[in-house]
Scaffold this motif. Structure first.
Motif, PDB file in Angstrom:
ATOM      1  N   THR A   2     -26.102 -23.903 -39.053  1.00  0.00           N
ATOM      2  CA  THR A   2     -26.396 -22.475 -38.921  1.00  0.00           C
ATOM      3  C   THR A   2     -27.647 -22.327 -38.065  1.00  0.00           C
ATOM      4  O   THR A   2     -28.559 -23.130 -38.165  1.00  0.00           O
ATOM      5  CB  THR A   2     -26.728 -21.840 -40.297  1.00  0.00           C
ATOM      6  N   MET A   3     -27.675 -21.289 -37.239  1.00  0.00           N
ATOM      7  CA  MET A   3     -28.884 -20.957 -36.482  1.00  0.00           C
ATOM      8  C   MET A   3     -29.506 -19.742 -37.154  1.00  0.00           C
ATOM      9  O   MET A   3     -28.839 -18.741 -37.352  1.00  0.00           O
ATOM     10  CB  MET A   3     -28.477 -20.654 -35.028  1.00  0.00           C
ATOM     11  N   LEU A   4     -30.775 -19.845 -37.530  1.00  0.00           N
ATOM     12  CA  LEU A   4     -31.466 -18.728 -38.162  1.00  0.00           C
ATOM     13  C   LEU A   4     -32.575 -18.253 -37.228  1.00  0.00           C
ATOM     14  O   LEU A   4     -33.096 -19.036 -36.441  1.00  0.00           O
ATOM     15  CB  LEU A   4     -32.074 -19.168 -39.499  1.00  0.00           C
ATOM     16  N   THR A   5     -32.927 -16.964 -37.324  1.00  0.00           N
ATOM     17  CA  THR A   5     -33.964 -16.426 -36.444  1.00  0.00           C
ATOM     18  C   THR A   5     -35.139 -15.890 -37.249  1.00  0.00           C
ATOM     19  O   THR A   5     -35.053 -15.729 -38.458  1.00  0.00           O
ATOM     20  CB  THR A   5     -33.402 -15.293 -35.564  1.00  0.00           C
ATOM     21  N   THR A   6     -36.213 -15.562 -36.514  1.00  0.00           N
ATOM     22  CA  THR A   6     -37.489 -15.045 -37.057  1.00  0.00           C
ATOM     23  C   THR A   6     -37.928 -15.736 -38.337  1.00  0.00           C
ATOM     24  O   THR A   6     -37.819 -15.125 -39.391  1.00  0.00           O
ATOM     25  CB  THR A   6     -37.460 -13.503 -37.259  1.00  0.00           C
ATOM     26  N   PRO A   7     -38.493 -16.889 -38.262  1.00  0.00           N
ATOM     27  CA  PRO A   7     -38.629 -17.710 -37.058  1.00  0.00           C
ATOM     28  C   PRO A   7     -37.340 -18.489 -36.767  1.00  0.00           C
ATOM     29  O   PRO A   7     -36.474 -18.585 -37.637  1.00  0.00           O
ATOM     30  CB  PRO A   7     -39.753 -18.672 -37.438  1.00  0.00           C
ATOM     31  N   ASN A   8     -37.258 -19.023 -35.552  1.00  0.00           N
ATOM     32  CA  ASN A   8     -36.054 -19.745 -35.162  1.00  0.00           C
ATOM     33  C   ASN A   8     -35.950 -21.079 -35.877  1.00  0.00           C
ATOM     34  O   ASN A   8     -36.883 -21.876 -35.866  1.00  0.00           O
ATOM     35  CB  ASN A   8     -36.063 -19.992 -33.648  1.00  0.00           C
ATOM     36  N   ARG A   9     -34.814 -21.283 -36.519  1.00  0.00           N
ATOM     37  CA  ARG A   9     -34.566 -22.546 -37.211  1.00  0.00           C
ATOM     38  C   ARG A   9     -33.114 -22.940 -37.015  1.00  0.00           C
ATOM     39  O   ARG A   9     -32.234 -22.083 -36.996  1.00  0.00           O
ATOM     40  CB  ARG A   9     -34.797 -22.397 -38.726  1.00  0.00           C
ATOM     41  N   PHE A  10     -32.896 -24.228 -36.892  1.00  0.00           N
ATOM     42  CA  PHE A  10     -31.533 -24.757 -36.923  1.00  0.00           C
ATOM     43  C   PHE A  10     -31.378 -25.469 -38.256  1.00  0.00           C
ATOM     44  O   PHE A  10     -32.219 -26.276 -38.648  1.00  0.00           O
ATOM     45  CB  PHE A  10     -31.308 -25.739 -35.767  1.00  0.00           C
ATOM     46  N   VAL A  11     -30.296 -25.133 -38.963  1.00  0.00           N
ATOM     47  CA  VAL A  11     -30.115 -25.650 -40.315  1.00  0.00           C
ATOM     48  C   VAL A  11     -28.824 -26.450 -40.381  1.00  0.00           C
ATOM     49  O   VAL A  11     -27.789 -26.018 -39.887  1.00  0.00           O
ATOM     50  CB  VAL A  11     -30.052 -24.472 -41.322  1.00  0.00           C
ATOM     51  N   LEU A  12     -28.923 -27.642 -40.966  1.00  0.00           N
ATOM     52  CA  LEU A  12     -27.738 -28.463 -41.166  1.00  0.00           C
ATOM     53  C   LEU A  12     -27.643 -28.775 -42.662  1.00  0.00           C
ATOM     54  O   LEU A  12     -28.557 -29.362 -43.242  1.00  0.00           O
ATOM     55  CB  LEU A  12     -27.842 -29.749 -40.338  1.00  0.00           C
ATOM     56  N   ASP A  13     -26.555 -28.320 -43.285  1.00  0.00           N
ATOM     57  CA  ASP A  13     -26.342 -28.552 -44.712  1.00  0.00           C
ATOM     58  C   ASP A  13     -25.289 -29.638 -44.892  1.00  0.00           C
ATOM     59  O   ASP A  13     -24.222 -29.575 -44.272  1.00  0.00           O
ATOM     60  CB  ASP A  13     -25.850 -27.274 -45.396  1.00  0.00           C
ATOM     61  N   VAL A  14     -25.610 -30.610 -45.729  1.00  0.00           N
ATOM     62  CA  VAL A  14     -24.623 -31.638 -46.052  1.00  0.00           C
ATOM     63  C   VAL A  14     -24.155 -31.346 -47.474  1.00  0.00           C
ATOM     64  O   VAL A  14     -24.920 -31.467 -48.430  1.00  0.00           O
ATOM     65  CB  VAL A  14     -25.198 -33.059 -45.945  1.00  0.00           C
ATOM     66  N   LYS A  15     -22.898 -30.937 -47.581  1.00  0.00           N
ATOM     67  CA  LYS A  15     -22.359 -30.535 -48.878  1.00  0.00           C
ATOM     68  C   LYS A  15     -22.112 -31.752 -49.760  1.00  0.00           C
ATOM     69  O   LYS A  15     -21.698 -32.808 -49.276  1.00  0.00           O
ATOM     70  CB  LYS A  15     -21.053 -29.763 -48.684  1.00  0.00           C
ATOM     71  N   ASN A  16     -22.358 -31.571 -51.044  1.00  0.00           N
ATOM     72  CA  ASN A  16     -22.153 -32.619 -52.045  1.00  0.00           C
ATOM     73  C   ASN A  16     -23.056 -33.836 -51.825  1.00  0.00           C
ATOM     74  O   ASN A  16     -22.712 -34.950 -52.191  1.00  0.00           O
ATOM     75  CB  ASN A  16     -20.675 -33.046 -52.104  1.00  0.00           C
ATOM     76  N   PHE A  17     -24.187 -33.549 -51.184  1.00  0.00           N
ATOM     77  CA  PHE A  17     -25.194 -34.581 -50.990  1.00  0.00           C
ATOM     78  C   PHE A  17     -26.537 -34.060 -51.496  1.00  0.00           C
ATOM     79  O   PHE A  17     -26.754 -32.852 -51.561  1.00  0.00           O
ATOM     80  CB  PHE A  17     -25.340 -34.936 -49.499  1.00  0.00           C
ATOM     81  N   LEU A  18     -27.403 -34.976 -51.832  1.00  0.00           N
ATOM     82  CA  LEU A  18     -28.775 -34.617 -52.162  1.00  0.00           C
ATOM     83  C   LEU A  18     -29.691 -35.291 -51.140  1.00  0.00           C
ATOM     84  O   LEU A  18     -29.277 -36.225 -50.460  1.00  0.00           O
ATOM     85  CB  LEU A  18     -29.142 -35.091 -53.568  1.00  0.00           C
ATOM     86  N   ALA A  19     -30.913 -34.779 -51.054  1.00  0.00           N
ATOM     87  CA  ALA A  19     -31.893 -35.423 -50.182  1.00  0.00           C
ATOM     88  C   ALA A  19     -32.662 -36.426 -51.017  1.00  0.00           C
ATOM     89  O   ALA A  19     -33.135 -36.105 -52.098  1.00  0.00           O
ATOM     90  CB  ALA A  19     -32.829 -34.386 -49.591  1.00  0.00           C
ATOM     91  N   ASP A  20     -32.768 -37.626 -50.507  1.00  0.00           N
ATOM     92  CA  ASP A  20     -33.569 -38.628 -51.203  1.00  0.00           C
ATOM     93  C   ASP A  20     -35.014 -38.135 -51.291  1.00  0.00           C
ATOM     94  O   ASP A  20     -35.550 -37.590 -50.336  1.00  0.00           O
ATOM     95  CB  ASP A  20     -33.515 -39.949 -50.414  1.00  0.00           C
TER      96      ASP A  20
END
Ligand code: ZN
Length: 466
Positions: free
Chosen positions: A194-212
């Motif tokens: 997803t691209m989000l604005t104000t502020p500009n961010r690019f977001v990548l979601d990995v479903k069914n995963f957690l962040a170490d």
């Protein structure tokens, strides 16, 4: 951590950090760190849960206070008392006997002290207190939930185990973010961007995963990169999120490795970044349009062929630019008409910093004089730098040029679309207009517009060369 040269150091630090904190099995103590999810939320603690002798030990206070219990430590008796609802569990450090509401019970592993924190066997204590304990093997995650909760089954398949950042080596890959996964995913269903604005961010979601919990945030400070930081966290109970903070909206190319375990996110160079002096010289590619035998491209009554005007102005521009210390490359030096693809290849294979195509305009059937008139300049839509270049050239030409200003325009023209540098195409008036053809034929007027064009080009190049 903010300078690009430090990335190697940061990367080494991350490796050392992982090694020190037991990310991999530590042979000496036979322990392995695990992730912790309490009531569907990933939880960090200063002492992370770990496995010892097949039992998971967790920090008593961090875990049971977040479940709503109370945890008391008694220094004299070396005991920890965990209380929830009507149940009290007392554990003594390094002692396999526990008491539950006064009754003695035997443990497989005792409570111990680690880094000044009391760590206790989670399954035994949690189940005695009425909590539900689960284990997700693939992501090494222990889950604990309040008994009143619905069945807790975060569908977790794996972890983001590492995120790294490096400089790319082409315009299309200025900056590369690499995301390592513990388990393979499929490109069709494994992640969402997803691209989000104000502020500009690019977001990548990995479903069914957690962040170490050991994936560090990264900052980046490179002028040519749209990226300023990469952050990784659990977005929800079953989604890991990587957020790229950006200077401008920039949609990267995301690709998944053949084994499904590495995501590559490649960002293009920042659209406003341009440093023509990087190689120590300013180089302009001039492209005089058409050739002596190109069909059409001549005025009514055959008074002027367009190529002749284009060549004359390009040659004059070359002299003015060289006088300013700018190198000039001509895409064609004789009267021939190379293909548009060849003209672009000539530019793209050179050290050219910018591309300027020289033309004059026509309107009507070519046999009759028409009233269409004026000067205009084109750049490819969305190119910030080409727009700046076009504007600089237009500003230099007006009002001195003495004809109507049709303005800075965008167009899907081959040579400005297929050159990989700021590129414009100038239409210097109409040779199908009886008044303007007199100017187009005039050496004095050609000299004037060549000088204006050179002035605009030099101004643009210098504005990006400090
Ligand atoms: Zn033309």
């Amino acid at each position: 951590m903010t300078k690009r040269l430090n990335f190697t150091a940061v990367f080494i630090f991350i490796i050392l950090f992982c090694a020190m904190t037991g990310q991999t099995v530590d042979a000496a103590t036979n322990t392995t760190d695990v992730n912790l999810v309490i009531n569907n939320k990933q939880v960090s603690a200063d002492v992370m849960p770990f496995i010892q002798n097949d039992r998971t030990l967790v920090p008593a206070r961090a875990v049971f206070e977040s479940l709503g219990g109370t945890v008391k430590w008694d220094q004299d008796s070396y005991t920890v008392t965990v209380k929830y609802d009507t149940t009290t569990v007392i554990l003594k450090i390094n002692d396999k006997t526990a008491t539950v509401n006064g009754k003695k019970k035997t443990l497989d592993v005792p409570a111990i002290i680690k880094n000044e924190r009391t760590v206790i066997p989670v399954r035994f204590v949690a189940e005695e207190l009425g909590f539900r304990v689960g284990w997700i093997d693939s992501s090494r995650t222990v889950t604990i939930s309040s008994a009143g909760d619905p069945e807790v089954k975060p569908e977790i398949k794996g972890n983001i185990t590492a995120v790294s950042l490096k400089e790319g080596n082409s315009k299309k890959e200025n900056t590369i973010v690499t995301i390592e996964l513990s388990e393979a995913i499929k490109s069709s269903e494994g992640y969402v961007t997803t691209m989000l604005t104000t502020p500009n961010r690019f977001v990548l979601d990995v479903k069914n995963f957690l962040a170490d919990s050991q994936v560090s945030d990264l900052t980046y400070n490179q002028k040519s990169s749209p990226l300023t930081a990469v952050r990784t966290a659990a977005y929800s109970e079953n989604t890991a999120r990587v957020v790229c903070d950006l200077k401008e909206a920039s949609t990267p190319v995301v690709s998944l490795s053949a084994d499904g375990k590495t995501l590559k996110v490649a960002f293009k160079t920042l659209s406003t970044y341009f440093n023509p002096m990087e190689d120590g010289k300013l180089v302009v590619v001039l492209d005089p349009g058409h050739g002596s035998s190109t069909a059409g491209k001549r005025s009514p009554q055959g008074i002027l062929r367009e190529y002749e005007f284009n060549r004359a102005v390009a040659n004059k521009m070359k002299r003015y630019l060289e006088a300013e210390g700018v190198e000039v490359i001509l895409t064609v030096e004789d009267d021939s008409d190379p293909s548009l693809a060849n003209r672009c290849a000539e530019a793209n294979n050179s050290d050219g910093d910018i591309f300027v195509s020289i033309h004059a305009n026509a309107f009507g059937n070519g046999d009759e004089w028409t009233s269409a008139n004026g000067w205009e300049i084109y750049h490819y839509e969305g190119s910030v730098l080409s727009n700046q270049l076009a504007t600089a050239i237009a500003d230099a030409n007006f009002p001195g040029i003495g004809i109507r200003n049709r303005g800075v325009k965008t167009g899907n023209l081959y040579v400005i679309k297929n050159t990989n540098m700021p590129a414009v195409l100038i239409e210097h008036g109409f040779y199908t207009n009886l008044e303007e053809i007199e100017l187009l034929k005039s050496d004095e007027w050609r000299d004037k517009v060549a000088r204006y064009n050179a002035d605009g080009i030099v101004k643009f190049l210098k504005s990006h060369s400090e």
